[in-house]
Motif scaffolding. Structure first.
Motif, mmCIF file in Angstrom:
data_model
loop_
_atom_site.group_PDB
_atom_site.id
_atom_site.type_symbol
_atom_site.label_atom_id
_atom_site.label_comp_id
_atom_site.label_asym_id
_atom_site.label_seq_id
_atom_site.Cartn_x
_atom_site.Cartn_y
_atom_site.Cartn_z
ATOM 1 N N UNK A 2 3.050 5.709 -6.304
ATOM 2 C CA UNK A 2 1.970 6.338 -5.572
ATOM 3 C C UNK A 2 0.702 5.505 -5.723
ATOM 4 N N UNK A 3 -0.377 5.968 -5.086
ATOM 5 C CA UNK A 3 -1.622 5.206 -5.100
ATOM 6 C C UNK A 3 -2.150 4.993 -6.510
ATOM 7 N N UNK A 4 -2.086 6.028 -7.331
ATOM 8 C CA UNK A 4 -2.601 5.917 -8.687
ATOM 9 C C UNK A 4 -1.822 4.877 -9.490
ATOM 10 N N UNK A 5 -0.515 4.840 -9.294
ATOM 11 C CA UNK A 5 0.300 3.850 -9.984
ATOM 12 C C UNK A 5 -0.062 2.441 -9.534
ATOM 13 N N UNK A 6 -0.287 2.260 -8.245
ATOM 14 C CA UNK A 6 -0.677 0.951 -7.733
ATOM 15 C C UNK A 6 -2.013 0.505 -8.320
ATOM 16 N N UNK A 7 -2.960 1.426 -8.431
ATOM 17 C CA UNK A 7 -4.262 1.091 -9.017
ATOM 18 C C UNK A 7 -4.103 0.681 -10.482
ATOM 19 N N UNK A 8 -3.248 1.399 -11.209
ATOM 20 C CA UNK A 8 -2.998 1.053 -12.609
ATOM 21 C C UNK A 8 -2.396 -0.341 -12.710
ATOM 22 N N UNK A 9 -1.397 -0.620 -11.861
ATOM 23 C CA UNK A 9 -0.755 -1.941 -11.884
ATOM 24 C C UNK A 9 -1.765 -3.043 -11.587
ATOM 25 N N UNK A 73 -5.488 -1.166 0.335
ATOM 26 C CA UNK A 73 -6.451 -1.381 1.417
ATOM 27 C C UNK A 73 -6.053 -0.601 2.660
ATOM 28 N N UNK A 74 -4.754 -0.545 2.936
ATOM 29 C CA UNK A 74 -4.273 0.182 4.114
ATOM 30 C C UNK A 74 -4.536 1.681 3.977
ATOM 31 N N UNK A 75 -4.380 2.198 2.767
ATOM 32 C CA UNK A 75 -4.654 3.620 2.559
ATOM 33 C C UNK A 75 -6.133 3.926 2.813
ATOM 34 N N UNK A 76 -7.021 3.051 2.287
ATOM 35 C CA UNK A 76 -8.449 3.253 2.517
ATOM 36 C C UNK A 76 -8.780 3.175 3.993
ATOM 37 N N UNK A 77 -8.144 2.223 4.684
ATOM 38 C CA UNK A 77 -8.380 2.075 6.116
ATOM 39 C C UNK A 77 -7.944 3.325 6.858
ATOM 40 N N UNK A 78 -6.780 3.871 6.515
ATOM 41 C CA UNK A 78 -6.273 5.075 7.175
ATOM 42 C C UNK A 78 -7.214 6.262 6.978
ATOM 43 N N UNK A 79 -7.680 6.457 5.748
ATOM 44 C CA UNK A 79 -8.612 7.556 5.471
ATOM 45 C C UNK A 79 -9.904 7.378 6.269
#
Length: 293
Positions: A2-9, A73-79
């Motif tokens: 999920x997004x949080x996991x990606x941020x941690x990585x 970045x794609x998630x931020x763009x979508x929001x």
């Protein structure tokens, strides 16, 4: 995943240290370790090579990092798009060093005043590297110089990249004081060009104008900043090709350095087709206003 996991990585990949990554994220180290292990189990690949207390990205980790950044970045763009711009989102901008120094400060400041919730990320580099990053999705847009003598005009459209001419720069060859009277290329005696690494359009223009590829007595001294190039010119050891506007913004007016106008070159704004998020439209409006000042 999920997004949080990606941020941690991404944070662990930046720090290469679990303790520092945990401090940045406001978590305990054991939680960070568990999330990374779960991600590796989910992907079926080790993302980090562990040597005692040191971490290094594995080959799989380096590949996944690129996708992780793009997914976030794609998630931020979508929001940002779905909210009609109420969610600030982010705008990843690429620029040549010279454009960032003398063209972007005013429009970037104006954009931030009008869109304080949008996160601006600015990355500088050569035109070739910026083009590749826009094409791969690492950047949303970029300011580049792509003269037709160096790049096929149809190449960008075939890549799905749109272009707009924003500024035209007068490029001048800056000469040491002892050559201030030179007015044509044949009068230039200095045989060292200060320039950025290969991929810089201005370097290519200078090399062709000075006929460096066909000469045996020329050297190219690669540097990372225009200030360093100007310093070498003032020291009498090099010549350098710079935009006139950039030269005039530097404290060299009191010096008797020579200048020869070489050519004019368009600065293009490049971006992917169908990239029309609200933040980008607002940014283009700021750029358009400043380009007509």
């Amino acid at each position: 995943m999920n997004t949080e996991t990606l941020k941690i990585f991404c944070t662990v990949a930046a720090e290469l240290n679990i303790t520092r990554a945990a401090a940045r994220l406001g978590r305990v180290p054991s939680n960070i370790t568990t999330r990374i292990q779960q991600l590796e189990s989910n992907l079926g690949e080790l993302l980090f090579i562990r040597q005692n207390k040191r971490l290094e990205l594995s080959e799989a980790g380096r590949q996944f990092l690129d996708y992780a950044h793009r997914l976030l970045a794609l998630e931020e763009e979508a929001r940002h798009v779905i909210s009609g711009g109420r969610e600030g989102g982010q705008l990843r901008i690429g620029s040549m060093e010279s454009t960032a120094a003398c063209r972007l400060p005013i429009p970037l400041a104006q954009f931030h005043q009008q869109n304080p919730n949008t996160k601006l990320l600015l990355r500088t580099g050569s035109s070739l590297s910026l083009l590749e990053q826009v094409n791969s999705g690492k950047l949303d847009c970029a300011f580049v110089a792509l003269p037709s003598a160096l790049y096929e005009p149809n190449q960008l459209s075939q890549m799905g990249i749109k272009t707009e001419v924003i500024w035209q720069e007068e490029l001048q060859l800056l000469l040491p004081e002892h050559e201030h009277s030179a007015t044509i290329v044949n009068q230039v005696k200095t045989r060292c060009l200060a320039a950025f690494a290969q991929g810089c359009s201005y370097r290519n223009i200078a090399e062709q104008w000075l006929n460096i590829p066909a000469s045996f007595d020329w050297n190219v001294q690669e540097m990372n900043s225009y200030h360093a190039m100007v310093a070498c010119v003032t020291a009498g050891s090099c010549v350098a090709l710079l935009p006139k506007k950039l030269i005039e913004s530097m404290p060299v007016s009191s010096l008797k350095l020579g200048r020869i106008t070489v050519t004019h070159c368009d600065t293009l704004l490049i971006y992917r087709e169908n990239y029309h998020v609200p933040a980008f439209s607002a940014f283009k409006a700021c750029i358009s206003a400043s380009s007509h000042d």
